[in-house]
Write a protein that holds these residues in place. Structure first.
Motif, PDB file in Angstrom:
ATOM      1  N   CYS A  96       0.860  -1.198   0.000  1.00 41.42           N
ATOM      2  CA  CYS A  96       0.000   0.000   0.000  1.00 41.42           C
ATOM      3  C   CYS A  96       0.890   1.239   0.000  1.00 41.42           C
ATOM      4  O   CYS A  96       1.869   1.306   0.736  1.00 41.42           O
ATOM      5  CB  CYS A  96      -0.897   0.016   1.238  1.00 41.42           C
ATOM      6  N   CYS A 150       0.459   5.015   6.054  1.00 41.64           N
ATOM      7  CA  CYS A 150       0.023   5.473   7.381  1.00 41.64           C
ATOM      8  C   CYS A 150       1.064   5.017   8.410  1.00 41.64           C
ATOM      9  O   CYS A 150       1.575   3.896   8.321  1.00 41.64           O
ATOM     10  CB  CYS A 150      -1.354   4.914   7.705  1.00 41.64           C
ATOM     11  N   CYS A 157       0.433   1.500  10.444  1.00 45.80           N
ATOM     12  CA  CYS A 157      -0.136   0.314   9.784  1.00 45.80           C
ATOM     13  C   CYS A 157       0.925  -0.604   9.204  1.00 45.80           C
ATOM     14  O   CYS A 157       1.787  -0.160   8.435  1.00 45.80           O
ATOM     15  CB  CYS A 157      -1.081   0.782   8.670  1.00 45.80           C
TER      16      CYS A 157
HETATM   17 FE1  SF4 Z   1      -2.813   1.647   3.467  1.00 47.32          FE
HETATM   18 FE2  SF4 Z   1      -2.775   0.740   5.975  1.00 47.32          FE
HETATM   19 FE3  SF4 Z   1      -3.113   3.349   5.514  1.00 47.32          FE
HETATM   20 FE4  SF4 Z   1      -5.098   1.614   4.887  1.00 47.32          FE
HETATM   21  S1  SF4 Z   1      -4.281   2.062   6.919  1.00 47.32           S
HETATM   22  S2  SF4 Z   1      -4.295   3.294   3.622  1.00 47.32           S
HETATM   23  S3  SF4 Z   1      -3.869  -0.171   4.243  1.00 47.32           S
HETATM   24  S4  SF4 Z   1      -1.258   2.148   5.017  1.00 47.32           S
END
Ligand code: SF4
Ligand code: SAH
Length: 340
Positions: free
Chosen positions: A110, A114, A117
């Motif tokens: 991804c 974030c 995460c």
């Molecule tokens: Fe990507 Fe995790 Fe942020 Fe969702 S929470 S956008 S999966 S980095």
């Protein structure tokens, strides 16, 4: 050769009609694929020989390779699947009183990054195809011999960064001649890609929209989610109000409770003030620790105090019960770990 699971029924119908077949043939093929789960074209007995030959010569129906299956104490199951290019992805099955829900992965890695995460630790290699999402669902139903009743697009990846494939995936699984998962049983979760929220508002489906908010102020949200620099809270809430006006639907805000970061009663007051008048409910998520990060979950008492405070402000809220934490299957813990 093309993967037949990539096709929505409408797209399949168009393709078949162009090739000289009848519109209703698309429905027949769909019923074989999704109602009867037949993968051998020769067994699709009500199709003409010409249509079977056409499908055999143009389409394939591959299966995902199951790498590992782990079951948690609470019955949650995490699957590691290998895709055709050997990329590995995870899906999580959760058993609830109301049914069985599958958390589907939408991208390999991804790019949103974030800061809390595990999925974002790995940059995106590629988007998943529609078929690869459909196959997660089919594989789990077949492996467990069950019918999945709910689907959440909350595995690894940002669904609105793979918008077209995710929307086609929803169309495929929602189709009445296919898996027939009700639109109200499907939830898309986004980190807040504003232009796509406008696009999503113009679709006529009753699919649920969840937004990862996690903070009521831009400074904290940008620290947690760098996407907030591009689409700050005000713009995000404006797009959500547009979505609500257009669809008449209630949205869900996901709010991660991070110890010492966003979890005081004052934070709850400020959050309630920001959301006042928006047709929404707030899903409070206890943080699932990730080794690489320093974030901590809020103490249980703090979680309850935050929840109560929102309720006192007349904001509907729930405190999420985490599932599968003992096998790293909980929210935000998905990442591919493979012993090599
Ligand atoms: Fe990507 Fe995790 Fe942020 Fe969702 S929470 S956008 S999966 S980095
Ligand atoms: N990319 C989408 C959907 C996948 S993430 C999104 O961000 O919304 C699904 C949810 O899990 C999001 O709300 C995300 O913020 C949350 N999440 C991520 N890491 C987490 C963690 N370690 N503990 C609890 N929830 C987490």
């Amino acid at each position: 050769m093309e993967n037949l699971y990539n096709y929505t029924k409408a797209a399949l119908q168009e393709k078949l009609v162009t090739a000289g077949f009848k519109p209703f043939n698309a429905r027949q093929v769909y019923e074989w694929l999704y109602k009867k789960k037949v993968t051998d074209f020769d067994k699709m007995s009500n199709l003409s020989n010409r249509l079977r030959d056409y499908l055999k010569n143009t389409m394939v129906l591959p299966e995902l390779k199951l790498f590992t299956r782990q079951e948690a104490k609470d019955g949650t199951v995490k699957y590691l699947f290998a895709l055709e290019d050997d990329a590995l992805i995870e899906a999580v099955l959760m058993r609830h009183a109301y049914g069985k829900s599958l958390c589907v992965t939408t991208q390999v890695g991804c790019n949103i990054g974030c800061s809390f995460c595990a999925s974002g630790l790995k940059k995106k290699d590629r988007d998943l195809t529609t078929a690869e999402m459909v196959q997660q669902l089919l594989s789990v139903e077949t492996l467990e011999d069950i019918k999945v009743s709910h689907v959440v697009l909350m595995g690894t990846g940002e669904p609105f960064d793979n918008y077209d494939n995710c929307m086609a995936f929803i169309d495929v699984i929602n189709d009445p001649h296919g898996l027939e998962i009700g639109a109200r049983h499907i939830t898309v979760s986004t980190s807040g890609i504003v232009p796509k929220i406008y696009d999503f508002a113009s679709r006529d489906k009753q699919v649920n929209l969840a937004i990862s908010l996690h903070a009521h102020d831009n400074t904290t949200r940008t620290r947690l989610m760098p996407i907030n620099k591009v689409y700050p809270i005000e713009e995000l809430l404006k797009s959500i109000q547009h979505y609500i006006d257009k669809t008449n639907r209630r949205v869900t805000f996901e709010y991660l409770l991070l110890g010492g970061i966003n979890d005081t009663e004052e934070d709850a007051d400020k959050l309630a003030k920001k959301l006042k008048g928006i047709n929404c409910y707030v899903n409070l998520i206890p943080y699932n620790p990730v080794n690489e990060f320093d974030y901590k979950a809020s103490p249980i008492k703090t979680q309850h105090a935050f929840y109560k405070r929102l309720i006192n402000h007349n904001i509907q809220a729930t405190l999420r019960q985490e599932k599968g934490a003992d096998i790293d299957a909980a929210c935000g813990q998905l990442r591919v770990k493979k012993e090599s």
